[in-house]
Design a protein around this motif. Sequence first.
Motif, PDB file in Angstrom:
ATOM      1  N   UNK A  57       0.820  -1.212   0.000  1.00 41.43           N
ATOM      2  CA  UNK A  57       0.000   0.000   0.000  1.00 41.43           C
ATOM      3  C   UNK A  57       0.847   1.252   0.000  1.00 41.43           C
ATOM      4  N   UNK A  58       1.561   1.472  -1.119  1.00 43.85           N
ATOM      5  CA  UNK A  58       2.410   2.670  -1.216  1.00 43.85           C
ATOM      6  C   UNK A  58       1.659   3.779  -1.953  1.00 43.85           C
ATOM      7  N   UNK A  59       1.637   4.957  -1.349  1.00 41.05           N
ATOM      8  CA  UNK A  59       1.118   6.153  -2.005  1.00 41.05           C
ATOM      9  C   UNK A  59       2.258   7.141  -2.110  1.00 41.05           C
ATOM     10  N   UNK A  60       2.488   7.656  -3.309  1.00 35.90           N
ATOM     11  CA  UNK A  60       3.612   8.572  -3.497  1.00 35.90           C
ATOM     12  C   UNK A  60       3.379   9.388  -4.757  1.00 35.90           C
ATOM     13  N   UNK A  61       3.592  10.710  -4.628  1.00 36.95           N
ATOM     14  CA  UNK A  61       3.493  11.587  -5.803  1.00 36.95           C
ATOM     15  C   UNK A  61       4.811  12.292  -5.965  1.00 36.95           C
ATOM     16  N   UNK A  62       5.332  12.265  -7.160  1.00 38.92           N
ATOM     17  CA  UNK A  62       6.593  12.962  -7.411  1.00 38.92           C
ATOM     18  C   UNK A  62       6.385  13.919  -8.572  1.00 38.92           C
ATOM     19  N   UNK A  63       6.692  15.186  -8.351  1.00 38.60           N
ATOM     20  CA  UNK A  63       6.490  16.183  -9.399  1.00 38.60           C
ATOM     21  C   UNK A  63       7.682  16.218 -10.343  1.00 38.60           C
ATOM     22  N   UNK A  64       7.457  16.711 -11.549  1.00 39.92           N
ATOM     23  CA  UNK A  64       8.551  16.821 -12.515  1.00 39.92           C
ATOM     24  C   UNK A  64       9.687  17.655 -11.922  1.00 39.92           C
ATOM     25  N   UNK A  65      10.907  17.212 -12.130  1.00 47.29           N
ATOM     26  CA  UNK A  65      12.061  17.995 -11.695  1.00 47.29           C
ATOM     27  C   UNK A  65      12.458  17.796 -10.244  1.00 47.29           C
ATOM     28  N   UNK A  66      11.735  16.968  -9.514  1.00 44.89           N
ATOM     29  CA  UNK A  66      12.132  16.729  -8.117  1.00 44.89           C
ATOM     30  C   UNK A  66      13.345  15.803  -8.052  1.00 44.89           C
ATOM     31  N   UNK A  67      14.148  15.968  -6.992  1.00 43.01           N
ATOM     32  CA  UNK A  67      15.190  14.987  -6.700  1.00 43.01           C
ATOM     33  C   UNK A  67      14.794  14.298  -5.390  1.00 43.01           C
TER      34      UNK A  67
ATOM     35  N   UNK B  26      19.440  20.194 -12.834  1.00 42.34           N
ATOM     36  CA  UNK B  26      19.499  21.475 -13.528  1.00 42.34           C
ATOM     37  C   UNK B  26      18.840  21.417 -14.902  1.00 42.34           C
ATOM     38  N   UNK B  27      18.817  20.219 -15.493  1.00 41.75           N
ATOM     39  CA  UNK B  27      18.141  20.071 -16.784  1.00 41.75           C
ATOM     40  C   UNK B  27      16.640  19.867 -16.602  1.00 41.75           C
ATOM     41  N   UNK B  28      16.191  19.880 -15.348  1.00 38.29           N
ATOM     42  CA  UNK B  28      14.761  19.752 -15.087  1.00 38.29           C
ATOM     43  C   UNK B  28      14.259  18.316 -15.065  1.00 38.29           C
ATOM     44  N   UNK B  29      15.179  17.366 -15.025  1.00 42.56           N
ATOM     45  CA  UNK B  29      14.711  15.980 -14.993  1.00 42.56           C
ATOM     46  C   UNK B  29      14.350  15.563 -13.576  1.00 42.56           C
ATOM     47  N   UNK B  30      13.584  14.501 -13.506  1.00 43.74           N
ATOM     48  CA  UNK B  30      13.202  13.948 -12.213  1.00 43.74           C
ATOM     49  C   UNK B  30      14.214  12.855 -11.858  1.00 43.74           C
ATOM     50  N   UNK B  31      14.770  12.928 -10.651  1.00 48.21           N
ATOM     51  CA  UNK B  31      15.731  11.908 -10.235  1.00 48.21           C
ATOM     52  C   UNK B  31      15.214  11.219  -8.971  1.00 48.21           C
ATOM     53  N   UNK B  32      15.112   9.910  -9.030  1.00 51.16           N
ATOM     54  CA  UNK B  32      14.731   9.124  -7.861  1.00 51.16           C
ATOM     55  C   UNK B  32      15.890   8.175  -7.579  1.00 51.16           C
ATOM     56  N   UNK B  33      16.463   8.252  -6.385  1.00 52.94           N
ATOM     57  CA  UNK B  33      17.602   7.380  -6.078  1.00 52.94           C
ATOM     58  C   UNK B  33      17.365   6.640  -4.774  1.00 52.94           C
ATOM     59  N   UNK B  34      17.567   5.316  -4.827  1.00 55.88           N
ATOM     60  CA  UNK B  34      17.567   4.507  -3.617  1.00 55.88           C
ATOM     61  C   UNK B  34      18.979   4.556  -3.057  1.00 55.88           C
ATOM     62  N   UNK B  35      19.123   4.797  -1.755  1.00 53.59           N
ATOM     63  CA  UNK B  35      20.482   4.847  -1.211  1.00 53.59           C
ATOM     64  C   UNK B  35      20.519   4.497   0.270  1.00 53.59           C
ATOM     65  N   UNK B  36      21.664   3.946   0.685  1.00 54.96           N
ATOM     66  CA  UNK B  36      21.918   3.708   2.115  1.00 54.96           C
ATOM     67  C   UNK B  36      22.946   4.698   2.657  1.00 54.96           C
ATOM     68  N   UNK B  37      23.402   5.623   1.791  1.00 52.47           N
ATOM     69  CA  UNK B  37      24.433   6.568   2.226  1.00 52.47           C
ATOM     70  C   UNK B  37      23.754   7.887   2.606  1.00 52.47           C
ATOM     71  N   UNK B  38      23.534   8.066   3.892  1.00 51.76           N
ATOM     72  CA  UNK B  38      22.721   9.188   4.355  1.00 51.76           C
ATOM     73  C   UNK B  38      23.394  10.533   4.118  1.00 51.76           C
ATOM     74  N   UNK B  39      24.719  10.565   4.123  1.00 53.11           N
ATOM     75  CA  UNK B  39      25.407  11.826   3.856  1.00 53.11           C
ATOM     76  C   UNK B  39      25.222  12.214   2.388  1.00 53.11           C
ATOM     77  N   UNK B  40      25.366  11.238   1.504  1.00 52.00           N
ATOM     78  CA  UNK B  40      25.120  11.455   0.076  1.00 52.00           C
ATOM     79  C   UNK B  40      23.684  11.936  -0.146  1.00 52.00           C
TER      80      UNK B  40
END
Lengths: 272, 285
Positions: A22-32, A185-199
């Motif tokens: 039951x995942x609900x998630x909205x991501x707008x264009x250009x979000x990181x 900066x190019x306005x793309x949407x970036x979704x990244x899975x990560x375990x590196x909290x500083x990154x």
Amino acid sequence: MTAIAIEDLVFRYPSGVTALDGVDLRIDPGETVAVIGQNGAGKTTLARHLNGIHRPTSGTVRLDGRDTAERSIASLSASVGYVFQNPAEQLFASTVRADVEFGPRNLGRGEEEARRLADRALEATGLTPFADHHPYHLSPADRKRVALAAVLAMDTPVVVLDEPTTGQDHAAVTRIARIVAALRDEGRTVVAVSHDMDFVAENFARVVVMAQGRVIADGTPGEVFTRSADLERARVEPPQMLRLAAELGWARPVTTVPEFLDALRAGPSGRG
Amino acid sequence: MIRFRDFTYAYPTGEAPVLHGVDLEVRPGRFHGLVGASGSGKSTLAMAAAGFIPHAQGGESTGEVTVGDLVVADTPLPDLVTRVGLVQQDPFDQISGARFTVREEIAFGCENLGVERGEMVRRVDEVMERLRIAPLADRSPYELSGGQQQVVAVASMLVMRPEVLVLDEPTSQLDPAGSRMVVEALAAVRATGMTVLLVEHGLELLAEHADELHVIADGRIVAEGPPADILTDPRLDAWGIGRTRFTAAAAEARRDGLWPRSRPLPATLDGAAAGFRAAANGELE
Ligand SMILES: Nc1ncnc2c1ncn2[C@@H]1O[C@H](COP(=O)(O)OP(=O)(O)OP(=O)(O)O)[C@@H](O)[C@H]1O
Ligand SMILES: [Mg+2]
């Protein structure tokens, strides 16, 4: 520009494991957006729904209002590039260049354009010297960047990175951070899975926390990394600077080195 | 104990050596870290310590690697694997393919060692508990997330209680609490006399737990010493190793006169907190 809208997404593997509950998630264009959370929380399973590798057991994933269930993987791959957690699942060609050119060619970008896009992606990932090598002969860290280059070359409006910094050394992590910034900066949407909290804190404006197949927190790094109960549930530690600020008794949620130094220079009044 | 003596090695396919005159020693009951940039030779060194080099990879070498009283090059791999465990970089490579469940996968190595059944069951339960994978016991090792597979790979080696354990980036896909748990488990097995060599990018955990670090650059050991010294060394950039944010923040603060001048830079949370607290209390000399 592509918006992502996920509603009540449930996914069950054939083995019977419910990976998304039951995942609900909205991501707008250009979000990181960084997706963090415990091992087995469902991050990869979620990421793989964005380009149609997995199809919902129930619920919907929409891109620009269109249900992905109605689109083929081929059509989705023009909109969403997904860099696999394990590059062995993604790469198949006998040279790095062929792997990186495959995507744009397959999208019908034409010989010359495919070459140009591949050159640019190889350059950005620092792989130009390895263009003629067999991906299998590279180190796992380099191979992971081939997988990244292959997706960058597809020039998609949405880029999904599954643990891009895994096994990367300091120089490569810096490169990947630059790539994320350039995509933003190019306005793309970036979704990244990560375990590196500083990154994550340094490179993403929004952080989504997953635990047991659900989203349990969502906000800016400053907001999310101060929700200690949720973080503990997701087996996540805050970034180093936030832990330091907490140790020093500061109320202001600093998450990066520059933020920490700003607060330090501002004196007690700047630390909340 | 692991000891490299003037060890130089080239892969069968490559002309130039990948390791050059490596001297390195990890004594029993010690936990050492190996750090270095990509391509510096970390995995090659790990494989040489475990005998995969030369036994599985071939290649040309001079010098010597010993594990306890055994010369690695002269000892057949089956005899070595009872003494040295290697957790490989890619956990997927390590799944035996011979067993159906996570529990059986973890027990597999003990079976091969001929560990008595009751003892084996005890050990497997204990390691699964300690690494928090008991809920995965009856799953197929192929139906796990990347991080879960990685923990199973570590468990499969720890359970064999080898004399020497070499791990090649075993926490790269683990959630932060999981990375901490694995490194703490490695620090804990020191008490049993196990010798541990860990290849790792997570500098904070090394700073907190390792007894000593070795820095490798272009196939050569270029520095070694206590983590507090190595991780604050001015040559870190040249070696291609990052710094913890604690070190970076303190270095920057020192330039602004906001870090006590006589204090060394910190690599841990505790060290950073102590320094900044002292500075706030007026200790700036
Ligand atoms: N191929 C598969 N078959 C069956 N179950 C699977 C499979 N892959 C993953 N799972 C299970 O689905 C759940 C979610 O896994 P997923 O890979 O999405 O997690 P993750 O958050 O990406 O974890 P990690 O941080 O370790 O990569 C876990 O319980 C996992 O064990
Ligand atoms: Mg994953």
